[in-house]
Each structure stands twice: as C-alpha cells, then as structure tokens.
Design a protein around this motif. Structure first.
Motif, PDB file in Angstrom:
ATOM      1  N   ASP A   1       0.809  -1.218   0.000  1.00  0.00           N
ATOM      2  CA  ASP A   1       0.000   0.000   0.000  1.00  0.00           C
ATOM      3  C   ASP A   1       0.846   1.273   0.000  1.00  0.00           C
ATOM      4  O   ASP A   1       0.287   2.374  -0.112  1.00  0.00           O
ATOM      5  CB  ASP A   1      -0.920   0.031   1.216  1.00  0.00           C
ATOM      6  CG  ASP A   1      -2.120  -0.887   1.065  1.00  0.00           C
ATOM      7  OD1 ASP A   1      -2.671  -0.920  -0.051  1.00  0.00           O
ATOM      8  OD2 ASP A   1      -2.485  -1.559   2.034  1.00  0.00           O
ATOM      9  N   GLU A   2       2.165   1.131   0.102  1.00  0.00           N
ATOM     10  CA  GLU A   2       3.007   2.327   0.139  1.00  0.00           C
ATOM     11  C   GLU A   2       3.232   2.900  -1.258  1.00  0.00           C
ATOM     12  O   GLU A   2       3.049   2.223  -2.281  1.00  0.00           O
ATOM     13  CB  GLU A   2       4.343   2.003   0.810  1.00  0.00           C
ATOM     14  CG  GLU A   2       4.227   1.754   2.305  1.00  0.00           C
ATOM     15  CD  GLU A   2       5.577   1.678   2.986  1.00  0.00           C
ATOM     16  OE1 GLU A   2       6.245   2.721   3.127  1.00  0.00           O
ATOM     17  OE2 GLU A   2       5.965   0.558   3.376  1.00  0.00           O
ATOM     18  N   ILE A   3       3.659   4.163  -1.245  1.00  0.00           N
ATOM     19  CA  ILE A   3       3.804   4.948  -2.467  1.00  0.00           C
ATOM     20  C   ILE A   3       5.229   4.821  -3.022  1.00  0.00           C
ATOM     21  O   ILE A   3       6.209   4.819  -2.280  1.00  0.00           O
ATOM     22  CB  ILE A   3       3.485   6.431  -2.181  1.00  0.00           C
ATOM     23  CG1 ILE A   3       2.039   6.598  -1.708  1.00  0.00           C
ATOM     24  CG2 ILE A   3       3.760   7.299  -3.405  1.00  0.00           C
ATOM     25  CD1 ILE A   3       1.011   6.255  -2.745  1.00  0.00           C
ATOM     26  N   ILE A   4       5.316   4.737  -4.345  1.00  0.00           N
ATOM     27  CA  ILE A   4       6.609   4.776  -5.027  1.00  0.00           C
ATOM     28  C   ILE A   4       7.096   6.229  -5.059  1.00  0.00           C
ATOM     29  O   ILE A   4       6.343   7.133  -5.444  1.00  0.00           O
ATOM     30  CB  ILE A   4       6.486   4.255  -6.473  1.00  0.00           C
ATOM     31  CG1 ILE A   4       6.117   2.767  -6.500  1.00  0.00           C
ATOM     32  CG2 ILE A   4       7.767   4.516  -7.277  1.00  0.00           C
ATOM     33  CD1 ILE A   4       7.215   1.845  -6.068  1.00  0.00           C
ATOM     34  N   ASP A   5       8.363   6.459  -4.658  1.00  0.00           N
ATOM     35  CA  ASP A   5       8.948   7.781  -4.845  1.00  0.00           C
ATOM     36  C   ASP A   5      10.154   7.669  -5.782  1.00  0.00           C
ATOM     37  O   ASP A   5      10.528   6.574  -6.202  1.00  0.00           O
ATOM     38  CB  ASP A   5       9.317   8.434  -3.505  1.00  0.00           C
ATOM     39  CG  ASP A   5      10.379   7.675  -2.724  1.00  0.00           C
ATOM     40  OD1 ASP A   5      11.316   7.110  -3.346  1.00  0.00           O
ATOM     41  OD2 ASP A   5      10.300   7.651  -1.482  1.00  0.00           O
ATOM     42  N   TYR A   6      10.739   8.801  -6.127  1.00  0.00           N
ATOM     43  CA  TYR A   6      11.792   8.784  -7.150  1.00  0.00           C
ATOM     44  C   TYR A   6      13.016   8.005  -6.698  1.00  0.00           C
ATOM     45  O   TYR A   6      13.731   7.419  -7.521  1.00  0.00           O
ATOM     46  CB  TYR A   6      12.157  10.200  -7.570  1.00  0.00           C
ATOM     47  CG  TYR A   6      13.009  10.979  -6.608  1.00  0.00           C
ATOM     48  CD1 TYR A   6      14.399  10.957  -6.700  1.00  0.00           C
ATOM     49  CD2 TYR A   6      12.436  11.766  -5.611  1.00  0.00           C
ATOM     50  CE1 TYR A   6      15.194  11.686  -5.829  1.00  0.00           C
ATOM     51  CE2 TYR A   6      13.220  12.490  -4.733  1.00  0.00           C
ATOM     52  CZ  TYR A   6      14.598  12.456  -4.847  1.00  0.00           C
ATOM     53  OH  TYR A   6      15.383  13.169  -3.978  1.00  0.00           O
ATOM     54  N   LYS A   7      13.263   7.961  -5.391  1.00  0.00           N
ATOM     55  CA  LYS A   7      14.404   7.193  -4.890  1.00  0.00           C
ATOM     56  C   LYS A   7      14.203   5.699  -5.099  1.00  0.00           C
ATOM     57  O   LYS A   7      15.173   4.947  -5.259  1.00  0.00           O
ATOM     58  CB  LYS A   7      14.637   7.502  -3.412  1.00  0.00           C
ATOM     59  CG  LYS A   7      15.087   8.940  -3.148  1.00  0.00           C
ATOM     60  CD  LYS A   7      15.285   9.189  -1.658  1.00  0.00           C
ATOM     61  CE  LYS A   7      15.711  10.634  -1.409  1.00  0.00           C
ATOM     62  NZ  LYS A   7      15.864  10.918   0.036  1.00  0.00           N
ATOM     63  N   ASP A   8      12.948   5.274  -5.122  1.00  0.00           N
ATOM     64  CA  ASP A   8      12.656   3.859  -5.363  1.00  0.00           C
ATOM     65  C   ASP A   8      13.030   3.460  -6.793  1.00  0.00           C
ATOM     66  O   ASP A   8      13.491   2.347  -7.037  1.00  0.00           O
ATOM     67  CB  ASP A   8      11.170   3.570  -5.116  1.00  0.00           C
ATOM     68  CG  ASP A   8      10.775   3.737  -3.656  1.00  0.00           C
ATOM     69  OD1 ASP A   8      11.606   3.419  -2.787  1.00  0.00           O
ATOM     70  OD2 ASP A   8       9.645   4.180  -3.400  1.00  0.00           O
ATOM     71  N   LEU A   9      12.841   4.375  -7.739  1.00  0.00           N
ATOM     72  CA  LEU A   9      13.244   4.088  -9.112  1.00  0.00           C
ATOM     73  C   LEU A   9      14.747   3.858  -9.190  1.00  0.00           C
ATOM     74  O   LEU A   9      15.220   2.937  -9.873  1.00  0.00           O
ATOM     75  CB  LEU A   9      12.844   5.238 -10.046  1.00  0.00           C
ATOM     76  CG  LEU A   9      11.470   5.118 -10.725  1.00  0.00           C
ATOM     77  CD1 LEU A   9      10.350   5.079  -9.698  1.00  0.00           C
ATOM     78  CD2 LEU A   9      11.250   6.264 -11.705  1.00  0.00           C
ATOM     79  N   VAL A  10      15.498   4.683  -8.464  1.00  0.00           N
ATOM     80  CA  VAL A  10      16.953   4.527  -8.451  1.00  0.00           C
ATOM     81  C   VAL A  10      17.333   3.192  -7.812  1.00  0.00           C
ATOM     82  O   VAL A  10      18.222   2.488  -8.301  1.00  0.00           O
ATOM     83  CB  VAL A  10      17.619   5.697  -7.707  1.00  0.00           C
ATOM     84  CG1 VAL A  10      19.130   5.504  -7.647  1.00  0.00           C
ATOM     85  CG2 VAL A  10      17.281   7.019  -8.379  1.00  0.00           C
TER      86      VAL A  10
END
Length: 245
Positions: A183-192
């Motif tokens: 249920d958590e949100i993807i942020d830009y650091k997750d893409l990295v």
C-alpha cells in the motif's frame, strides 16, 4: 519521441537514442532491453535509428513479444537463407517463432546464434511487464544471452506517487525489493533503487548497462529527473529520459 540525457549537472535535449545512450556503433552490437512497459516501443525506435544508418538490424526476443504481420516467423535452419535474402532489401526486420495468434516467442538458442551473425545490430526484448511502468524480475527473468554487449533497463516515470500494488508488475516482488508494504507509495528514490539493485533491473547483467525512464511527459518533471540522474551517477549508472508527448 523526446529524448533527454544528464550531462554536467543539467538535462540536455538529444537528437536520438543512439547519441543519448552513447551507443558504440562498433562494439554495442547486441542490445537487450529489460524491465517495465515501453521496451517494445524503445526497441522499434532504436531499430529505426540503426536502419536509418543503413545498418542491418534484427529485432527479436528471448521470451515473448506481441505478434504482428511484420514479423518473419522462422522455425528451422532452412529459414536462415530467407532471412539473408530479406536483409538484402530491408535494413530492419522482426524475427520470432510463432506461439499464438497474438504472441511470438524466442527462437531456439542454436538458431538465435545463427540469426545474430546476419545482422549489424540485434535488438532483443528480454522479459515481460504487461505494459505496467515498474517491475522486479521473477526467478527465471530476464533472459540475457551471454553475447549481449549492452543492457538497457526501462522504467516508467508515471509510477511515482502511485501505490506499489496499483502500478507494478509482480507488486509483491517490488515490495520485497524496496522493503515497503504493497500500500506504500513509489517515490523517485525507489526508481533509483530498482535501477541499481541486483534483483531489479541489473539482474543477470554482466556487460555495459544503461537506464531509460520513459513517460516524462511534462517539462516541469525534468527538475526531478535531475535528482534521479544524480543518484544514479552515484551508482555509476547513466540514465536517459524519454517522452512521446
């Protein structure tokens, strides 16, 4: 397609993917694309660029691709001569083994090795994603042949600020990799993190490696792209950003 790279601390517009990805036209002959939605369109864009340079370019897969009338279906060694003859007239072809009315699958490996010898560039789709913008590979993915010179990992910018369970292919694997709940949100650091992780886009990569983040469809998002590119640089990863808008 709009194409941007990150150089000297700023986002720069590029004329084509070959330039943006710094593809070596002498050495990067076999290119495998892995990751999320956008692999096929990126492969076709690269194929068009290579063919415009009069390079014999073959598009194929080591897993599955959507089937269309332009695919040349081959099954056995006797089909090799037909491929040679077609490449005398056309610089860009798509080759696969028919699986169904909607899909082609990988050629048998011995046949694939012979097909590789016929082209100047071989562009391979190495896994699937059901067109979702983010994924983590399962145990038998991706399929990257040892002859590959460059692997390009694909991710979607549009996954940012979306829930893992809503936006990811195999969300449970992405959740495990990122150590986040579904249920958590993807942020830009997750893409990295996915870009640099050995259980993410870098899985089974033993050669030159680049990342494309697609669907950067608003100019104002380029500032966030700088942050992504800076973090990728710390892991020695070059990243390119693309948009079809």
């Amino acid at each position: 397609m709009k194409i941007y790279s990150y150089k000297k601390g700023s986002i720069s517009y590029e004329k084509n993917l070959i330039q943006a990805l710094d593809i070596d036209l002498e050495k990067d002959k076999i290119i495998t694309l892995v990751g999320a939605g956008g692999k096929t369109s990126t492969i076709f864009e690269l194929g068009k660029e290579f063919s415009n340079l009069n390079k014999k370019t073959i598009i194929t897969t080591t897993t599955h691709m959507g089937f269309d009338k332009d695919f040349i279906l081959i099954e056995k060694d006797s089909d090799i001569k037909r491929i040679k003859n077609i490449l005398k007239k056309f610089f860009l072809i798509k080759v696969g083994k028919k699986e169904s009315e909607y899909k082609v699958k990988s050629l048998d490996f011995d046949l694939l090795k012979k097909i590789i010898l016929l082209g100047d560039f071989i562009l391979i789709e190495g896994d699937g994603s059901k067109n979702l913008p983010l994924k983590a590979p399962k145990d038998n993915e991706p399929v990257i042949i040892k002859e590959t010179n460059l692997v390009i990992g694909i991710m979607g910018f549009d996954s940012i600020n979306k829930k893992i369970k809503d936006i990811c292919h195999r969300p449970e694997l992405v959740s495990k990799l990122l150590r986040k709940d579904l249920d958590e949100i993807i942020d830009y650091k997750d893409l990295v993190e996915i870009a640099q992780h050995e259980n993410g886009l870098k899985k089974n990569v033993n050669c030159k490696y680049k990342v494309i983040i697609n669907k950067v469809d608003k100019e104002e998002n380029l500032e966030l792209c700088k942050n992504i590119a800076n973090l990728c640089k710390k892991s020695n990863i070059d990243v390119v950003f693309t948009s079809y808008r």
